[in-house]
Write an enzyme that holds these catalytic residues in place. Sequence first.
Site: not given
Length: 566
Positions: A548, A320, A552, A454
């Site tokens: 970063e 990573w 958790e 829309r």
Amino acid sequence: MTAPPTPESPTRLPVGRGPIGSVSPVTASTTPSIAPDLQTAAEVIDMASRAVGKGLRHLSSIGGADVHQVLAYDLAHAASAVETARSLLDYGAKGNHEGLITCAYTADMAHDLISKLIGRESLWGLEPNPLAAALPFVSTFRDPEFVASLADIQGPRHLDEDFEMVQDTFRAFAEKVIAPRAEHVHRYNEDVPEEIISGLAEMGAFGLSVPSEYGGFSEGGEGEYLAMVVATEELSRGSLGIGGSLITRPEILTRALVKGGTEAQKAEWLPKLATAEVMAAVAVTEPDYGSDVAGLKVTATPAEGPDGAPGYVINGVKTWCTFAGRADVLMLLARTDPDRSKTHKGLSLFIVPKPRGDAHGFEFTQQVRADGSVGKMEGRPIDTIGYRGMHSYEIALDNWWVPATNLIGEESGLGKGFYYQMEGFENGRLQTAARAVGVMQAAYEAAYDHAHNRNVFGKNIAEYQLTRVKLGRMAVLIQAGRQFGYQVARLMAKGVGTTEASMVKAYVCKAAEWVSREAMQIHGGYGYAEEYSVSRLFVDARVLSIFEGADETLCLKVIARRLTEK
């Protein structure tokens, strides 16, 4: 096309055409008819804070975050939301609409906390219904018609003139240079265009945190942090993958050097980082060790270089490593003490030069050393669903040699790499929150634009209450995250606020997932089509709670732990 007003302009007057067009006129039905109640908002915040405080003390008394992880996780997010609300009180006092945003967010925070508590009051160490007195306030400021009334006006940022100039400069660059290239890079998984890197370098973007004596623009103080937050948001509004993240990696290395580098190292590397002569990537994570940095296995062992110069050979695998292909150097954390019982105290931080490589993989070899060995570095790309342009890699290093002068701090830096790295990572979390705000802002604008252009069942989507409530809540969450980020920037400028940096990152990145999801939902089937930018924003937002500091780990190991210690 139709677009909402920009956050710095609270009145809905025509503005110059940006990526999403011009602004529609004010209608009486969009004007809030309720007055803000900041006194009660402050009381609700205090009420919520007391509940969270009791929960934290109870958590500490029953074994802590490692034992009761669900409780600790909920407490960390609840505490982050409470502090976000508290940061809005000063903002709310600056005007009527600012007050309404503050009340709307406070009610939203209280409702979320009540939802976390229902059926778990005893787990938190609380009596039933601890926020019962807040219910009238919540009812008033979560009323659908009230929230819908906030859909069109996000409120001003209240930046000083200098920072408004920063905002205008980086927004213009993002709209003219970054946004037109964002979709192509994302769809074809290409590199960040070099004109974006050179353009940002000319603007001084890579020198915002480099001290002025080393060729940067930092004079220290509040301006350094706040300018970085403002610039990062605007670049991320153009694109997370080829805009908002470009200045983060040089920023992390810059702060590590300022914290622990020798004078010679600062003089060597900081001017090059400021001008983008050297672009950096971060190599910390390993395949078996993500947030658990103390367990890292990659080693740096003393060894002579080609000319007998002292140095280290690095062996192992990093993963990573975002932007590692294009980067000129890796900021690499390695174990210099073989005694693994020393955990993070045996880690040191290196500046590892490398050639520039191809986005889709690279392999380099070094000059043969006196002992006949040859250093090798191989980068394997990790394809991702979003956050493209930067590219992430798994990098295998085999006897890759670096001079001893590239150990940050040199001899005095041995065993201190973890601490130098964290100097950059703490601010990286604040920057990630700013990136999340930029992604949210872009998603809101895309949803607003689509809703006003829309028609479904004979009516414009923007006329439906459900759509307007979604847009109203988006506007509130974005401004709340933005203002909390500003406050954290001011705290960090004073040498404090590292816990708050983690809190703003945890809260805002989760909010970005909701905002981008609902922006996609407002688009209906078109939101699932690759030709619409909102699908890119959705997959980009998903990474924010992962890098970063995974959400958790951030909640359990940083926020909950620090708050229970207090």
